[in-house]
Scaffold this motif. Structure first.
Motif, short mmCIF file in Angstrom:
data_model
loop_
_atom_site.label_atom_id
_atom_site.label_comp_id
_atom_site.label_asym_id
_atom_site.label_seq_id
_atom_site.Cartn_x
_atom_site.Cartn_y
_atom_site.Cartn_z
N ALA A 17 0.83 -1.20 0.00
CA ALA A 17 0.00 0.00 0.00
C ALA A 17 0.87 1.25 0.00
O ALA A 17 1.86 1.34 0.74
CB ALA A 17 -0.92 0.00 1.21
N LYS A 20 -2.22 3.82 2.96
CA LYS A 20 -2.49 2.62 3.74
C LYS A 20 -3.95 2.43 4.11
O LYS A 20 -4.70 3.40 4.31
CB LYS A 20 -1.69 2.67 5.06
CG LYS A 20 -0.18 2.80 4.90
CD LYS A 20 0.44 1.57 4.25
CE LYS A 20 1.96 1.70 4.21
NZ LYS A 20 2.54 0.61 3.39
N TYR A 21 -4.29 1.16 4.26
CA TYR A 21 -5.55 0.72 4.88
C TYR A 21 -5.22 0.38 6.32
O TYR A 21 -4.38 -0.48 6.58
CB TYR A 21 -6.04 -0.50 4.10
CG TYR A 21 -6.82 -1.54 4.87
CD1 TYR A 21 -7.98 -1.22 5.58
CD2 TYR A 21 -6.40 -2.88 4.86
CE1 TYR A 21 -8.69 -2.21 6.25
CE2 TYR A 21 -7.11 -3.87 5.53
CZ TYR A 21 -8.26 -3.52 6.23
OH TYR A 21 -8.95 -4.50 6.89
N TRP A 22 -5.80 1.08 7.26
CA TRP A 22 -5.59 0.73 8.67
C TRP A 22 -6.85 1.08 9.45
O TRP A 22 -7.08 2.22 9.81
CB TRP A 22 -4.35 1.47 9.24
CG TRP A 22 -3.93 0.85 10.54
CD1 TRP A 22 -4.12 1.34 11.80
CD2 TRP A 22 -3.25 -0.41 10.71
NE1 TRP A 22 -3.64 0.47 12.74
CE2 TRP A 22 -3.09 -0.62 12.09
CE3 TRP A 22 -2.79 -1.39 9.83
CZ2 TRP A 22 -2.47 -1.76 12.61
CZ3 TRP A 22 -2.17 -2.52 10.34
CH2 TRP A 22 -2.01 -2.69 11.72
N SER A 114 -0.67 -12.13 3.24
CA SER A 114 -2.11 -12.41 3.27
C SER A 114 -2.79 -11.84 2.03
O SER A 114 -3.82 -12.36 1.60
CB SER A 114 -2.74 -11.85 4.54
OG SER A 114 -2.72 -10.44 4.53
N SER A 146 -8.93 -11.08 3.55
CA SER A 146 -7.98 -10.11 4.08
C SER A 146 -8.18 -8.85 3.25
O SER A 146 -8.15 -8.92 2.01
CB SER A 146 -6.57 -10.65 3.91
OG SER A 146 -5.63 -9.77 4.43
N GLY A 147 -8.40 -7.72 3.92
CA GLY A 147 -8.75 -6.51 3.19
C GLY A 147 -7.80 -6.21 2.04
O GLY A 147 -8.22 -5.97 0.90
N SER A 148 -6.50 -6.27 2.33
CA SER A 148 -5.52 -5.89 1.31
C SER A 148 -5.54 -6.85 0.11
O SER A 148 -5.05 -6.51 -0.97
CB SER A 148 -4.12 -5.84 1.93
OG SER A 148 -3.81 -7.07 2.54
N ARG A 151 -6.91 -5.82 -3.36
CA ARG A 151 -6.08 -5.06 -4.31
C ARG A 151 -5.22 -5.97 -5.17
O ARG A 151 -4.80 -5.58 -6.27
CB ARG A 151 -5.21 -4.04 -3.54
CG ARG A 151 -6.04 -3.02 -2.74
CD ARG A 151 -5.15 -1.97 -2.08
NE ARG A 151 -4.09 -2.58 -1.31
CZ ARG A 151 -3.84 -2.37 -0.01
NH1 ARG A 151 -4.59 -1.52 0.68
NH2 ARG A 151 -2.86 -2.98 0.59
N SER A 204 -2.33 -8.02 11.99
CA SER A 204 -2.90 -6.72 11.59
C SER A 204 -4.36 -6.60 12.01
O SER A 204 -4.83 -5.52 12.35
CB SER A 204 -2.73 -6.51 10.09
OG SER A 204 -3.28 -7.58 9.38
N MET A 208 -5.34 -3.49 14.22
CA MET A 208 -6.25 -2.47 13.68
C MET A 208 -7.39 -2.22 14.66
O MET A 208 -7.76 -1.08 14.92
CB MET A 208 -6.87 -2.97 12.38
CG MET A 208 -6.08 -2.66 11.17
SD MET A 208 -7.03 -3.22 9.72
CE MET A 208 -5.67 -3.65 8.68
N MET A 255 0.17 6.33 9.53
CA MET A 255 -0.41 5.07 10.01
C MET A 255 0.31 4.59 11.26
O MET A 255 -0.33 4.21 12.26
CB MET A 255 -0.32 4.00 8.92
CG MET A 255 -0.85 2.66 9.39
SD MET A 255 -0.69 1.33 8.17
CE MET A 255 1.05 0.94 8.31
N ASP A 295 4.81 -1.55 6.77
CA ASP A 295 3.50 -2.13 7.07
C ASP A 295 3.50 -2.75 8.47
O ASP A 295 4.13 -2.22 9.36
CB ASP A 295 3.12 -3.10 5.95
CG ASP A 295 2.92 -2.34 4.64
OD1 ASP A 295 1.94 -1.60 4.55
OD2 ASP A 295 3.79 -2.42 3.75
N ALA A 296 2.82 -3.89 8.62
CA ALA A 296 2.69 -4.49 9.95
C ALA A 296 3.91 -5.34 10.29
O ALA A 296 3.82 -6.53 10.57
CB ALA A 296 1.41 -5.30 10.02
O1 PMV Z 1 -5.24 -6.96 4.79
P1 PMV Z 1 -4.60 -7.00 6.13
O2 PMV Z 1 -5.60 -7.30 7.21
O3 PMV Z 1 -3.40 -7.90 6.15
O4 PMV Z 1 -4.06 -5.53 6.47
C1 PMV Z 1 -3.04 -4.90 5.77
C2 PMV Z 1 -2.55 -3.70 6.48
C3 PMV Z 1 -1.31 -3.01 5.93
O5 PMV Z 1 -0.55 -3.92 5.17
C4 PMV Z 1 -0.47 -2.54 7.10
C5 PMV Z 1 -1.67 -1.80 5.08
C6 PMV Z 1 -2.22 -2.09 3.71
O6 PMV Z 1 -3.00 -1.24 3.23
O7 PMV Z 1 -1.87 -3.09 3.09
#
Ligand code: PMV
Length: 360
Positions: A17, A20-22, A114, A146-148, A151, A204, A208, A255, A295-296
């Protein structure tokens, strides 16, 4: 009921990202508090094979890198298979699946494994169970793992929309990813300083939730991130790498500042991460366009122009880390979106091997 002969293989690449998504606004549907913008990379990928078994649902088998998956990671995959089965309407709905996955991303090291994992699983499982989804719906499905991952359904620069904020059902339909119009001359690359390839301390998802619940900076984070996502999209369309780099570095810093303000603090950055940030500042002072994002986990990814990748990598390899030694540096360039590679019995109309990315 007969098992699908051969099964389905899908390949997806990691994304990093830049905005970022957080933070989630709905943790069941995985609806994000804000939109985010990313770059899919060529270097790190997951290959996942899904085969339906002559066994009832509940007997799913999941193998990651040759080892049976266990614990919380297994629970997430089983819940995802359950979701796919609940969306599939044909008789195979009740069948169990065997999932075999290979990760060419250091798992759990903040390199977004993820994202590639759930994008690949979404593609392979949806196809195996006969769901005929276009890319937009595949990104909505991957989001639930997983949100990311939403994408990683697309290659290159991607936006994941926060979607309709009014109610969760509308948000579920409108929170999807799509490719961003990109200036053809925008030639980017990423150098990844790997500082600790071990598993992260806090996942994450949990981190979050703690940030949303306890960080007084969270409202400010959401307020500014939506504007950052729009500005990053403009910079990508205009081919303006310095502007994009500046937004990306600021988004990462904000973030981490937001999660550091949680109680107790969520801290992924290590002393070694700060040493890399100093080196990136030195590169910029020497006239090399380089911008950091984290990131995380403690690793630092450095965005630069494609032509500068070697000089950036050399700069990072020259760092003397606080504990001694230099970082291991991986090189990446923009990579492709999700692809479905093999299936013995694909229903008509599903995303087939080599299919061009359909317009969103
Ligand atoms: O999709 P997750 O739950 O692994 O969250 C990803 C969070 C970050 O990688 C830190 C930011 C992002 O937007 O990818």
């Amino acid at each position: 009921m007969s098992a699908e002969p051969g099964g389905v293989t899908a390949v997806a690449h990691a994304n990093i990202a830049l905005v970022k998504y957080w933070g989630k606004r709905d943790s069941t549907l995985i609806l994000p508090a804000t939109s985010s913008v990313s770059l899919t990379l060529d270097a790190f990928r997951t290959t996942t094979h899904v085969e339906l078994l002559d066994a009832p649902a509940g007997r799913d088998e999941v193998v990651l890198d040759g080892e049976p998956l266990a614990g919380a990671a297994l629970t997430k995959v089983l819940a995802f298979l359950h979701l796919v089965r609940s969306q599939a309407s044909r008789t195979a709905t009740a069948q169990a699946a065997r999932v075999t996955s290979t990760n060419e991303v250091p798992t759990g090291a903040g390199l977004a494994s993820s994202a590639s994992a759930f994008a690949a699983l979404a593609g392979a499982a949806a196809t195996a169970y006969g769901l005929e989804l276009g890319r937009r719906d595949l990104s909505r499905l991957a989001r639930r793992g997983s949100g990311s991952a939403s994408r990683s359904v697309y290659g290159g620069f991607v936006v994941w929309h926060a979607g309709d904020l009014a109610d969760p059902a509308a948000g579920d339909l409108t929170s999807y990813a799509e490719p961003l119009p990109t200036a053809p001359e925008l030639d980017v690359a990423m150098a990844v300083a790997v500082l600790d390839a071990g598993p992260k301390k806090i996942g994450s998802r949990e981190a979050m939730a703690a940030t949303v619940a306890t960080s007084p900076y969270f409202p400010a984070w959401t307020e500014h991130t939506e504007a950052d996502a729009a500005e990053a999209a403009d910079a990508i369309a205009a081919g303006d790498l310095p502007r994009l780099g500046e937004i990306a570095e600021a988004s990462a810093m904000r973030m981490h500042a937001t999660m550091l303000a949680a109680r107790p603090a969520v801290r992924y950055l290590a002393a070694s991460s700060l040493a890399v940030l100093d080196a990136v500042a030195d590169l910029r002072a020497a006239g090399v366009g380089a911008w950091a994002t984290m990131d995380a986990g403690p690793n630092v990814k450095v965005l630069c122009e494609g032509a500068d990748l070697d000089v950036v990598a050399a700069g990072l390899r020259g760092i003397v880390l606080p504990g001694g030694g230099a970082p291991h540096v991986l090189l990446a360039r923009p990579g492709p979106g999700l692809r479905i590679e093999a299936s013995a019995a694909l229903p008509a109309g599903v995303l087939a091997s080599g299919a061009a990315e359909e317009p969103a």
